[in-house]
Design an enzyme around this catalytic site. Structure first.
Site, PDB file in Angstrom:
ATOM      1  N   SER A  80       7.395  -6.351 -12.377  1.00 43.20           N
ATOM      2  CA  SER A  80       6.159  -5.354 -11.101  1.00 43.20           C
ATOM      3  C   SER A  80       6.904  -3.812 -10.334  1.00 43.20           C
ATOM      4  O   SER A  80       6.037  -3.240  -9.708  1.00 43.20           O
ATOM      5  CB  SER A  80       5.855  -6.120 -10.301  1.00 43.20           C
ATOM      6  OG  SER A  80       7.007  -7.378  -9.349  1.00 43.20           O
ATOM      7  N   HIS A 137       6.908  -4.414  -2.753  1.00 40.83           N
ATOM      8  CA  HIS A 137       7.105  -3.363  -4.303  1.00 40.83           C
ATOM      9  C   HIS A 137       6.885  -1.641  -3.408  1.00 40.83           C
ATOM     10  O   HIS A 137       6.438  -1.656  -2.423  1.00 40.83           O
ATOM     11  CB  HIS A 137       5.803  -3.990  -4.518  1.00 40.83           C
ATOM     12  CG  HIS A 137       6.373  -5.088  -5.487  1.00 40.83           C
ATOM     13  ND1 HIS A 137       6.551  -6.847  -4.820  1.00 40.83           N
ATOM     14  CD2 HIS A 137       6.441  -5.516  -6.674  1.00 40.83           C
ATOM     15  CE1 HIS A 137       6.409  -7.281  -5.862  1.00 40.83           C
ATOM     16  NE2 HIS A 137       6.515  -6.452  -6.884  1.00 40.83           N
TER      17      HIS A 137
END
Length: 323
Positions: A73, A303
């Site tokens: 990711s 993230h």
């Protein structure tokens, strides 16, 4: 000789001469056909020889860049617009791979990065789910590699170690809570460090697999960014200072391991942690390259955001173009 015999003899002579003339015409036609075929064969051979002398590859093939992006990711860019590929992979058209592909003007681009991927998903199908709903499988990422691949980028390891899940478990709004570091280092044994050390040979196997499937490719491996500054910024990011330092030190240990394996297995390593100083989750929204526990931009928690992916792409591109 009587007249009948004489006439028969003349007729036989005419037939013989006619047969010879017809046979000569057939032989001449065959010879001319053979000559034409021979000429065509010689011409084809000359063209083939010219092609061999000039090089067997098509014009411009030497500059043809075939780029394959592998990873998890951090590489796929979940929740960053626009979404491409399997929805559960969270693959963005603005992840670092797309940024890099555009900068290099590659001839062919295959992005198979996928959220949740670990090292085993390079060679095995990855089970996909979204909000607890089964979303099928993603093919093994190595399926995208081929003998004509010239560039491969790889970001992997975070899910092998489980860093995002650990960071989520460490979140607390209680300033008097027991640091989660105590749990992970109980008895003097750092279990996150053990997981990172166990990942090293798996990464070595992944790198060997890339080289075997794409022997002509340049392989570029990235680490992970700076997620939180020293001491943290509780409660803006709800993790105690001691845990912020412990978690980021674990990221740094993982990066060091990735760099060592890249060096040992013929790959380039790109450090994205050091250039991220001043762009961690504690910073203002306009400065952050990564999101914190509660995103302030369109990106997944803990993230990189679009700004981060763009800068990672820039850093990787600088390394690739530097040779």
């Amino acid at each position: 000789m009587n007249s009948a015999v004489h006439m028969g003899s003349r007729l036989q002579g005419r037939r013989l001469r006619a047969t010879r003339r017809q046979g000569g015409r057939r032989r001449g036609a065959r010879l001319r056909g053979f000559a034409r075929a021979a000429a065509a064969a010689i011409a084809a051979g000359a063209l083939a020889l010219a092609g061999t002398v000039a090089g067997s590859a098509p014009a411009g093939a030497a500059n043809r860049q075939v780029y394959v992006a592998l990873g998890d990711s951090m590489a796929s860019g979940p929740l960053i617009p626009d979404i491409t590929g399997p929805l559960a992979c969270g693959r963005s058209t603005n992840n670092y791979a797309h940024v890099l592909a555009a900068r290099l003007s590659v001839a062919e681009f295959r992005d198979v990065t996928c959220s949740g991927a670990d090292s085993s998903d390079m060679t095995s199908p990855q089970d996909l789910s979204l909000a607890g709903v089964d979303m099928g499988q993603a093919p093994p990422q190595f399926d995208a590699l081929s003998a004509d691949t010239t560039l491969v980028t790889l970001t992997i390891g975070g899910n092998d170690v489980g860093l995002v899940g650990i960071a989520q478990d460490c979140a607390t709004l209680n300033p008097f809570a027991t640091p989660c570091k105590n749990t992970w280092t109980a008895g003097g044994v750092d279990r996150i460090a053990q997981r990172i050390d166990a990942f090293a040979p798996r990464l070595a196997t992944v790198l060997a697999g890339i080289h075997a499937r794409a022997p002509l490719a340049r392989v570029v491996v990235t680490g992970y960014g700076l997620y939180i500054k020293p001491g943290g910024c509780w409660p803006y990011q709800p993790v105690l200072g001691v845990d912020a330092d412990y978690l980021q030190s674990s990221v740094h240990r993982l990066n060091t391991t990735i760099a060592a394996q890249a060096a040992a297995h013929g790959a380039d390593y790109v450090d994205v942690e050091t250039p991220s100083v001043g762009h961690d989750a504690c910073q203002a929204p306009s400065a952050k390259w990564v999101e914190g526990y509660v995103p302030t931009d369109l990106a997944a928690p803990l993230h990189p955001n679009r700004r981060g992916e763009a800068n990672y792409g820039r850093l990787i591109g600088d390394r690739v173009l530097a040779g």
